[in-house]
Motif scaffolding. Structure first.
Motif, PDB file in Angstrom:
ATOM      1  N   VAL A   4       0.418  -1.343  -0.152  1.00 43.10           N
ATOM      2  CA  VAL A   4      -0.424  -0.137   0.036  1.00 43.10           C
ATOM      3  C   VAL A   4       0.660   1.375   0.390  1.00 43.10           C
ATOM      4  CG1 VAL A   4      -1.522   1.777   1.451  1.00 43.10           C
ATOM      5  CG2 VAL A   4      -1.821  -1.091   1.026  1.00 43.10           C
ATOM      6  N   GLY A   5       1.905   1.117   0.936  1.00 36.92           N
ATOM      7  CA  GLY A   5       3.102   2.346   1.001  1.00 36.92           C
ATOM      8  C   GLY A   5       3.599   2.577  -0.727  1.00 36.92           C
ATOM      9  N   ALA A   6       3.718   1.983  -1.233  1.00 34.59           N
ATOM     10  CA  ALA A   6       4.454   2.013  -2.082  1.00 34.59           C
ATOM     11  C   ALA A   6       3.262   2.667  -4.122  1.00 34.59           C
ATOM     12  CB  ALA A   6       5.119   0.670  -3.103  1.00 34.59           C
ATOM     13  N   VAL A   7       1.864   2.416  -3.942  1.00 38.06           N
ATOM     14  CA  VAL A   7       1.122   2.996  -4.179  1.00 38.06           C
ATOM     15  C   VAL A   7       1.048   4.563  -3.590  1.00 38.06           C
ATOM     16  CG1 VAL A   7      -0.735   2.685  -5.446  1.00 38.06           C
ATOM     17  CG2 VAL A   7      -0.056   0.791  -4.533  1.00 38.06           C
ATOM     18  N   ALA A   8       1.393   4.520  -2.311  1.00 38.46           N
ATOM     19  CA  ALA A   8       0.711   5.609  -1.856  1.00 38.46           C
ATOM     20  C   ALA A   8       1.959   6.696  -2.427  1.00 38.46           C
ATOM     21  CB  ALA A   8       0.220   6.072  -0.944  1.00 38.46           C
ATOM     22  N   GLY A   9       3.159   6.139  -2.353  1.00 35.77           N
ATOM     23  CA  GLY A   9       3.918   7.240  -2.789  1.00 35.77           C
ATOM     24  C   GLY A   9       4.055   7.223  -4.231  1.00 35.77           C
TER      25      GLY A   9
END
Length: 73
Positions: free
Chosen positions: A52-57
Protein backbone atom coordinates in the motif's frame (compact mmCIF):
# COMPACT_ATOMS: atom_id res chain seq x y z
CA UNK A 1 -7.78 -11.82 3.30
CA UNK A 2 -10.40 -9.12 2.79
CA UNK A 3 -12.26 -8.93 -0.49
CA UNK A 4 -12.48 -5.76 -2.52
CA UNK A 5 -15.77 -3.86 -2.44
CA UNK A 6 -17.51 -4.19 -5.81
CA UNK A 7 -17.68 -2.09 -7.82
CA UNK A 8 -14.10 -1.09 -7.03
CA UNK A 9 -13.89 2.14 -5.01
CA UNK A 10 -10.54 3.85 -5.60
CA UNK A 11 -9.41 5.99 -2.67
CA UNK A 12 -6.73 7.95 -4.52
CA UNK A 13 -6.12 8.97 -8.09
CA UNK A 14 -4.60 6.40 -10.41
CA UNK A 15 -0.85 6.16 -9.96
CA UNK A 16 2.00 4.89 -12.14
CA UNK A 17 4.35 2.37 -10.54
CA UNK A 18 7.04 0.86 -12.75
CA UNK A 19 4.85 1.50 -15.79
CA UNK A 20 1.78 -0.15 -14.28
CA UNK A 21 -1.47 1.58 -13.38
CA UNK A 22 -2.12 1.11 -9.68
CA UNK A 23 -4.46 2.43 -7.04
CA UNK A 24 -5.79 1.92 -3.54
CA UNK A 25 -9.25 0.44 -3.08
CA UNK A 26 -11.68 -0.15 -0.22
CA UNK A 27 -12.08 -3.67 1.15
CA UNK A 28 -15.12 -5.24 2.80
CA UNK A 29 -13.59 -4.98 6.29
CA UNK A 30 -13.07 -1.19 6.05
CA UNK A 31 -9.44 -1.66 5.05
CA UNK A 32 -7.51 -0.77 1.95
CA UNK A 33 -5.68 -2.86 -0.62
CA UNK A 34 -3.41 -2.21 -3.56
CA UNK A 35 -4.96 -2.82 -6.97
CA UNK A 36 -3.45 -3.01 -10.45
CA UNK A 37 -5.21 -2.36 -13.76
CA UNK A 38 -5.64 -5.50 -15.87
CA UNK A 39 -5.67 -4.00 -19.37
CA UNK A 40 -6.69 -7.23 -21.12
CA UNK A 41 -9.74 -7.74 -18.88
CA UNK A 42 -10.42 -3.99 -18.37
CA UNK A 43 -10.72 -4.29 -14.60
CA UNK A 44 -8.89 -3.66 -11.34
CA UNK A 45 -7.32 -6.71 -9.68
CA UNK A 46 -5.96 -7.05 -6.16
CA UNK A 47 -2.17 -6.65 -6.17
CA UNK A 48 -0.84 -8.69 -3.26
CA UNK A 49 2.77 -8.12 -4.33
CA UNK A 50 2.51 -4.31 -4.24
CA UNK A 51 2.56 -2.71 -0.77
CA UNK A 52 0.00 0.00 0.00
CA UNK A 53 2.84 2.40 0.85
CA UNK A 54 4.41 1.94 -2.59
CA UNK A 55 1.14 2.92 -4.25
CA UNK A 56 0.65 5.87 -1.91
CA UNK A 57 4.10 7.21 -2.80
CA UNK A 58 3.84 6.66 -6.55
CA UNK A 59 3.42 9.50 -9.02
CA UNK A 60 0.04 10.20 -10.66
CA UNK A 61 -0.48 8.48 -14.02
CA UNK A 62 -0.88 10.93 -16.91
CA UNK A 63 -4.33 11.03 -18.53
CA UNK A 64 -2.81 10.05 -21.88
CA UNK A 65 -1.42 6.80 -20.42
CA UNK A 66 -4.73 5.98 -18.72
CA UNK A 67 -6.51 6.45 -22.06
CA UNK A 68 -4.01 4.13 -23.81
CA UNK A 69 -4.68 1.45 -21.18
CA UNK A 70 -8.44 1.80 -21.54
CA UNK A 71 -9.02 2.95 -17.99
CA UNK A 72 -12.47 4.56 -17.72
CA UNK A 73 -12.64 8.15 -16.45
Amino acid sequence: MAELIQPIELLVGIKSLNGRAVGLANTENDGIASVVWNASLKRWDKALEIPVGAVAGALPMPDSEMKELGIPE
